[in-house]
Motif scaffolding. Structure first.
Motif: not given
Length: 325
Positions: A68-71, A97-101, A103-108, A78-80
């Motif tokens: 669920v957290q991955q989704e 999930a952290v890797d995907a963020a 790659e999208a340039g979103i800091p976690v 997707t929503e930026g």
């Protein structure tokens, strides 16, 4: 608290939809069924920068499920969303999930529980090895380093379970005459903790001298089972972690020991760090940095921020309870 929290989360989400020009911060937490994470989420929702409208915040309930957290991460990517605060259910599963963020340039920003990833921008939480040692030492000291104990663990694979168990075992190593009769997860659940303890009392009876509960909810469940079995709860040493309201009351009654984990500070610190990752000139607005002078802001550049533990005592319990009013 949960109904008010849910309303505030929905309101914040609606505000985000109306004000896309503001930075959007998303927070996914492992689950909102119990008081501790409700306190965490409520503090995030009431962060000064959120209340002032500087940023929009949406808190997602991970429902105790890494998938669920991955989704939820996928939705935020997707929503930026501009930054994400992550309280992971699973130390390993959360890494993708952290890797995907990243790659999208979103800091976690990590908070409260850990994820096995080197791509977090920062982390704010507390030292779970230390708390595991502290609670076990209380139990072992109370039983004189002799006798039998049971350990009620958190969800297997979550960092708090792993690290608190490490601390538990460190303390137990100092008491070689103490035997661990049972050791099993109750998934942070009071009901599951009660069920486990009922089974263990049936099996071992009064041979159980101590209960090491890796959180308060499970320790409180054990207390309910002990009382239902007509055993004097003060004859068994019991400890938990978090400082939830019912545990504070139980400490005051002499039924258990607890260590306060300041979830509000962890949440507000993480939100400050998330905003700083998006707005370079941002100065923190939460008062937690003044409260914990041993945890300096340092420009929001540190890789890790460690919120101290506060043992609940007869001297401070009334003040802590008053803060919950």
């Amino acid at each position: 608290m949960k109904s008010l929290l849910t309303a505030s989360i929905l309101a914040l989400g609606a505000a985000g939809a109306l004000a896309q020009d503001k930075p959007r911060i998303g927070a996914t937490v492992y689950g909102l069924n119990a008081e501790f994470m409700q306190i965490w989420a409520d503090a995030a929702a009431n962060h000064p920068a959120v209340k002032e409208g500087l940023v929009d915040l949406t808190v997602f309930d991970g429902r105790y499920d890494a998938l669920v957290q991955q989704e939820q991460f996928e939705t935020m990517i997707t929503e930026g969303y501009d930054a994400i605060v992550f309280v992971p259910h699973d130390i390993e599963a959360g890494a993708a999930a952290v890797d995907a963020a990243a790659e999208a340039g979103i800091p976690v920003i990590g908070s409260n529980t850990r994820v096995n990833s080197d791509k977090l921008k920062s982390y704010v939480g507390s030292d779970d090895v230390q708390s595991g040692y502290m609670e076990a030492k209380y139990v072992l000291d109370k039983i004189g380093c002799k006798g039998n104990v049971v350990i009620i663990e958190g969800p297997i694979g979550q960092s708090a379970q792993i690290q608190r168990l490490e601390g538990n075992m460190k303390a137990l190593a100092e008491c070689p005459e103490v035997k661990v009769l049972e050791q099993q997860t109750a998934n942070w659940s009071r009901a599951e903790g009660q069920s486990l303890m009922e089974n263990w009392l049936t099996k071992h009876g009064e041979a159980i001298n101590g209960v090491i509960g890796q959180n308060d909810e499970m320790a409180l469940g054990a207390i309910e089972a002990i009382k239902a079995a007509d055993i004097d709860v003060t004859t068994i040493a019991i400890a938990g972690i978090d400082g939830v309201t019912d545990a504070l009351t139980a400490v005051k009654a002499g039924d258990m020991a607890s260590i306060l984990q300041d979830g509000a500070a962890q949440a507000q610190g993480a939100v400050d760090l998330a905003i700083a990752a998006v707005l370079p000139d941002y100065q923190p607005k939460s008062d937690i940095w003044a409260k914990y002078t041993d945890m300096p802001w340092n420009g929001g550049k540190d890789a890790e921020y460690n919120v101290p533990w506060t043992p609940v005592t007869a001297e401070n319990v009334d003040a802590l309870l008053a803060e919950r009013q």
